[in-house]
Design a protein around this motif. Structure first.
Motif, mmCIF file in Angstrom:
data_model
loop_
_atom_site.group_PDB
_atom_site.id
_atom_site.type_symbol
_atom_site.label_atom_id
_atom_site.label_comp_id
_atom_site.label_asym_id
_atom_site.label_seq_id
_atom_site.Cartn_x
_atom_site.Cartn_y
_atom_site.Cartn_z
ATOM 1 N N PRO A 101 0.123 -0.129 -8.731
ATOM 2 C CA PRO A 101 1.324 -0.542 -9.478
ATOM 3 C C PRO A 101 1.115 -1.929 -10.092
ATOM 4 N N ASN A 102 1.984 -2.286 -11.024
ATOM 5 C CA ASN A 102 1.898 -3.645 -11.563
ATOM 6 C C ASN A 102 2.442 -4.631 -10.524
ATOM 7 N N ASN A 103 2.170 -5.906 -10.728
ATOM 8 C CA ASN A 103 2.514 -6.923 -9.727
ATOM 9 C C ASN A 103 4.003 -7.010 -9.446
ATOM 10 N N GLU A 104 4.815 -6.808 -10.469
ATOM 11 C CA GLU A 104 6.261 -6.870 -10.272
ATOM 12 C C GLU A 104 6.733 -5.740 -9.364
ATOM 13 N N ASP A 105 6.181 -4.557 -9.579
ATOM 14 C CA ASP A 105 6.544 -3.413 -8.737
ATOM 15 C C ASP A 105 6.047 -3.603 -7.303
ATOM 16 N N ILE A 106 4.879 -4.203 -7.159
ATOM 17 C CA ILE A 106 4.351 -4.483 -5.822
ATOM 18 C C ILE A 106 5.308 -5.387 -5.055
ATOM 19 N N LYS A 107 5.770 -6.434 -5.707
ATOM 20 C CA LYS A 107 6.716 -7.367 -5.071
ATOM 21 C C LYS A 107 7.994 -6.643 -4.653
ATOM 22 N N THR A 108 8.502 -5.794 -5.543
ATOM 23 C CA THR A 108 9.742 -5.071 -5.272
ATOM 24 C C THR A 108 9.582 -4.152 -4.063
ATOM 25 N N ILE A 109 8.473 -3.427 -4.019
ATOM 26 C CA ILE A 109 8.234 -2.491 -2.922
ATOM 27 C C ILE A 109 8.103 -3.227 -1.594
ATOM 28 N N ILE A 110 7.282 -4.264 -1.567
ATOM 29 C CA ILE A 110 7.063 -4.998 -0.322
ATOM 30 C C ILE A 110 8.354 -5.624 0.184
ATOM 31 N N ASP A 111 9.133 -6.205 -0.703
ATOM 32 C CA ASP A 111 10.408 -6.812 -0.295
ATOM 33 C C ASP A 111 11.339 -5.770 0.313
ATOM 34 N N ALA A 112 11.343 -4.572 -0.287
ATOM 35 C CA ALA A 112 12.269 -3.530 0.152
ATOM 36 C C ALA A 112 11.886 -2.925 1.495
ATOM 37 N N VAL A 113 10.590 -2.855 1.785
ATOM 38 C CA VAL A 113 10.162 -2.167 3.017
ATOM 39 C C VAL A 113 9.512 -3.122 4.020
ATOM 40 N N TRP A 114 9.798 -4.367 3.883
ATOM 41 C CA TRP A 114 9.204 -5.388 4.762
ATOM 42 C C TRP A 114 9.320 -4.990 6.232
ATOM 43 N N ASP A 115 10.488 -4.556 6.629
ATOM 44 C CA ASP A 115 10.716 -4.142 8.021
ATOM 45 C C ASP A 115 11.092 -2.666 8.125
ATOM 46 N N PHE A 116 10.662 -1.865 7.171
ATOM 47 C CA PHE A 116 11.010 -0.442 7.151
ATOM 48 C C PHE A 116 10.502 0.242 8.429
ATOM 49 N N GLY A 117 11.403 0.912 9.128
ATOM 50 C CA GLY A 117 11.051 1.604 10.361
ATOM 51 C C GLY A 117 11.112 0.732 11.606
ATOM 52 N N LYS A 118 11.581 -0.494 11.463
ATOM 53 C CA LYS A 118 11.576 -1.457 12.569
ATOM 54 C C LYS A 118 12.330 -0.964 13.797
ATOM 55 N N ASN A 119 13.449 -0.321 13.584
ATOM 56 C CA ASN A 119 14.296 0.081 14.711
ATOM 57 C C ASN A 119 14.232 1.574 15.020
ATOM 58 N N ILE A 120 13.142 2.220 14.612
ATOM 59 C CA ILE A 120 13.015 3.657 14.829
ATOM 60 C C ILE A 120 12.839 3.998 16.298
ATOM 61 N N GLY A 121 12.134 3.166 17.029
ATOM 62 C CA GLY A 121 11.942 3.418 18.449
ATOM 63 C C GLY A 121 10.529 3.863 18.781
ATOM 64 N N LYS A 122 10.243 3.945 20.056
ATOM 65 C CA LYS A 122 8.905 4.313 20.515
ATOM 66 C C LYS A 122 8.608 5.778 20.208
ATOM 67 N N GLY A 123 7.323 6.058 19.995
ATOM 68 C CA GLY A 123 6.911 7.437 19.749
ATOM 69 C C GLY A 123 6.814 7.795 18.280
ATOM 70 N N PHE A 124 7.300 6.913 17.424
ATOM 71 C CA PHE A 124 7.236 7.160 15.980
ATOM 72 C C PHE A 124 6.178 6.265 15.336
ATOM 73 N N CYS A 125 5.480 6.811 14.369
ATOM 74 C CA CYS A 125 4.467 6.038 13.653
ATOM 75 C C CYS A 125 5.126 5.046 12.701
ATOM 76 N N ASP A 126 4.438 3.953 12.450
ATOM 77 C CA ASP A 126 4.928 2.967 11.486
ATOM 78 C C ASP A 126 4.856 3.593 10.088
ATOM 79 N N PRO A 127 5.990 3.742 9.398
ATOM 80 C CA PRO A 127 6.013 4.416 8.096
ATOM 81 C C PRO A 127 5.383 3.612 6.966
ATOM 82 N N ARG A 128 4.986 2.377 7.242
ATOM 83 C CA ARG A 128 4.386 1.526 6.208
ATOM 84 C C ARG A 128 2.865 1.697 6.128
#
Length: 212
Positions: free
Chosen positions: A139-166
């Motif tokens: 992706p272009n740099n602007e899209d990279i920034k947008t994606i990373i900001d949005a999923v910085w902690d994506f899946g943080k509170n999913i719990g044990k037994g689940f893979c990190d979705p990032r």
């Protein structure tokens, strides 16, 4: 599957009443692209959707096959699954990756992911982010920034037994501007997920690794 090479043989497997035959065909088509079988694969998927839940693995293989072969006629089905956005569902995960593949114009196009960033659940997001890494998207740099900001902690509170979705996103970072991904990769390493930590450490060095 070594003997299944002709179009007619694959057609026969796809139309079989045995879900194991259909699954064999789907796996074959993931490694041997046959654009002419688009309609047959979609018909096979429709038939599998009418089977009992035990055929979920075949459904996933067919959806994976659709994404790899870029069978765009399946787009409405994939969009339907994505819109339902079931939180913990293997088919939704696989459909997310396939949807990115059939909707993009090229490997810099992350418009479908951007559209769903704020609403995607665990499974859909996991699948869509996987497409970034498995396909080494750029992706272009602007899209990279947008994606990373949005999923910085994506899946943080999913719990044990689940893979990190990032996982897929972390893998894709190997080919992106280092200054844009460094803090994110260090953050992912600190979260402790072993596979993500391994991939992130290599991405920091600009190295793509073989993904699971």
């Amino acid at each position: 599957m070594g003997n299944c090479k002709s179009v007619d043989e694959i057609k026969s497997l796809l139309s079989s009443k045995k879900t194991t035959d259909v699954r064999k065909a789907a796996k074959f088509l993931q490694k041997n692209l046959m654009p002419e079988l688009e309609d047959f694969v979609i018909d096979a998927l429709q038939n599998e959707l009418l089977r009992n839940q035990k055929s979920w693995e075949t459904k996933c293989e067919l959806i994976h096959c659709i994404g790899i072969n870029d069978y765009k006629k399946a787009t409405p089905f994939l969009e339907c699954v994505a819109n339902i956005n079931e939180e913990f569902d293997t088919i939704t995960n696989v459909a997310g990756r396939a949807l990115i593949r059939v909707k993009r114009k090229d490997k810099s196009d992350v418009s479908e992911l951007l559209k769903r960033l704020s609403t995607m659940g665990y499974s859909l997001g996991y699948g869509m982010l996987d497409a970034l890494g498995y396909d080494k998207m750029q992706p272009n740099n602007e899209d990279i920034k947008t994606i990373i900001d949005a999923v910085w902690d994506f899946g943080k509170n999913i719990g044990k037994g689940f893979c990190d979705p990032r996982y897929g996103l972390v893998a894709a970072c190997a080919g992106w501007e280092p200054s844009l991904v460094r803090d994110f990769l260090l953050h992912c390493i600190a979260t402790g997920d072993v596979p993500v930590k391994y991939v992130a450490e290599n991405s920091l060095k600009g190295k793509y690794v073989k993904l699971r």
